[in-house]
Motif scaffolding. Sequence first.
Motif, PDB file in Angstrom:
ATOM      1  N   TYR A  42      45.463 -68.331 -28.736  1.00  0.00           N
ATOM      2  CA  TYR A  42      45.223 -69.034 -29.994  1.00  0.00           C
ATOM      3  C   TYR A  42      43.736 -69.204 -30.291  1.00  0.00           C
ATOM      4  N   GLU A  44      41.082 -67.474 -28.383  1.00  0.00           N
ATOM      5  CA  GLU A  44      40.469 -66.163 -28.131  1.00  0.00           C
ATOM      6  C   GLU A  44      39.080 -66.196 -27.496  1.00  0.00           C
ATOM      7  N   SER A  45      38.733 -67.287 -26.824  1.00  0.00           N
ATOM      8  CA  SER A  45      37.482 -67.282 -26.052  1.00  0.00           C
ATOM      9  C   SER A  45      37.656 -68.199 -24.847  1.00  0.00           C
ATOM     10  N   THR A 198      35.431 -66.914 -30.735  1.00  0.00           N
ATOM     11  CA  THR A 198      36.312 -68.063 -30.942  1.00  0.00           C
ATOM     12  C   THR A 198      36.879 -68.064 -32.355  1.00  0.00           C
ATOM     13  N   ARG A 199      38.179 -68.229 -32.444  1.00  0.00           N
ATOM     14  CA  ARG A 199      38.827 -68.249 -33.758  1.00  0.00           C
ATOM     15  C   ARG A 199      38.537 -69.553 -34.481  1.00  0.00           C
ATOM     16  N   GLY A 200      38.788 -69.546 -35.787  1.00  0.00           N
ATOM     17  CA  GLY A 200      38.560 -70.723 -36.605  1.00  0.00           C
ATOM     18  C   GLY A 200      39.567 -71.820 -36.307  1.00  0.00           C
ATOM     19  N   SER A 203      44.082 -72.096 -35.775  1.00  0.00           N
ATOM     20  CA  SER A 203      45.022 -72.024 -34.652  1.00  0.00           C
ATOM     21  C   SER A 203      44.836 -73.165 -33.650  1.00  0.00           C
TER      22      SER A 203
END
Length: 468
Positions: A42, A44-45, A198-200, A203
């Motif tokens: 969710y 991604e980092s 990193t996603r926003g 998520s």
Amino acid sequence: MAATTGKLNLKREVGLISAVSLIVGTIIGSGIFMSPEWVLRYVESPGASLLIWMICGFLCMVAALSYVELGTVIKESGGEYIYILRNFGPVPGFLFSWTSVFVTFPASIAAMSLSLAQYIAAPFYRECPPPAAVVKYTAAASILIIAIINSLNVKLAIKIQNIFTFAKLLSLLVIVIGGIVLICNGNTQSFQNMFKGTRGIGSIGNAFQQGLWSYSGWNNLNYLTEEIKRPEVNLPRALLISLPLVTLIYVLVNVSYLAAMSPAEMMTSGAVAVTWGNKVFGRWAWVISLSVVLSTFGSINGSFFTGGRICYIAAREGSLPGILSMAHANRLTPLPALSFTAFIALILLIPGNFASIITYFSFTAWIFYGLTFAALVYMKLKKPHLPRPFKVPMAIPVFMLIVSICLVVAPLIETPQIEYLFVSLFMLSGILIYLLFVYFKLCICSMKKITMFLQLFLEVTPTQANLD
């Protein structure tokens, strides 16, 4: 007691060590072996993933402080049910008991038993995934075994919990030490540019749901306040010992996973602990699979121990049939409530899968957590005269109330699913059930005969609160 009043109460068998063991043993289950993969998917980092795990631990710690104040003011078993009932009245209390007895606790037990069954069956199906029928039959067998253990003796259930808690802590310590060795040997690629990619915020809600699922059980001690020795002392001590310990272990275990695997490998693992074991232990990887089985079994036992109590307390308060409020005359265990909890969990196994069951659990749980924090705010404003052996600032329950609302609303906005509608309709149907069977006291003609038959067959008798 039985001879003079015809009623029994459950004995205070849970001391500080057993209380810590119950919390740690219930929290550390299948979550830490399955959720890290999903949290990382969710966000991604690696950096954001570790941050999520730390924040989840902090949130549960802050939430637990509110529960300590509630548990030392209202010294009754039942957790959220009794706090909502005493502050907001019978209708919200009934809705909690209705949802918890039929969804939340059985769903949690069913989800963990499915995870347990997957790991038990996996060695017998090396070339393909285990058949669904095998997994569900194995899960059903595990639920029945744990139900029998809890029905036989409280001390037996607690001893098993203590043993399995020690075993799972030992296995996680092995993973932590393995991660330290890997990092010392230069396996630090996953920690370079930790927050890159990193996603926003979209998520974040789902990532928190997965992380908080792994911490579920932080509130379980409040369900058996009447069985804790010196609850005003042992309740806060147990929580203040358990939750920092679990948070530290979870963060270090995730660091170990990332030391052994790249983020891409971790996100596609399917069973992150097993993949870690294959990379670090090679042919001894079965040790990790065994550790997952022991860990999950202990967690199911802890959830079952407390899940049966909420059913028992709700029945004792009149929200459920009276037979569920009775205890075995000799063993002093809430046998009917435990049996009913096992029965509902078995039903949820039939159509359910791990992912959908977690969705049911998380959505409903945080609705009632929010109501519980609201109850503490209400008590602070309207009942300041009540003695408080342990007191938290008003900002803490207000903050957790806001967090609860966000955790309920965020998934509805980010990833609306049909499960949320089903669960909401089921919760609202509790109002109709309350009006018919509690408020207007409609009674099934044969209910008294059924109760008498079950009372004689199960050798159970009515109970009363243990508030000494």
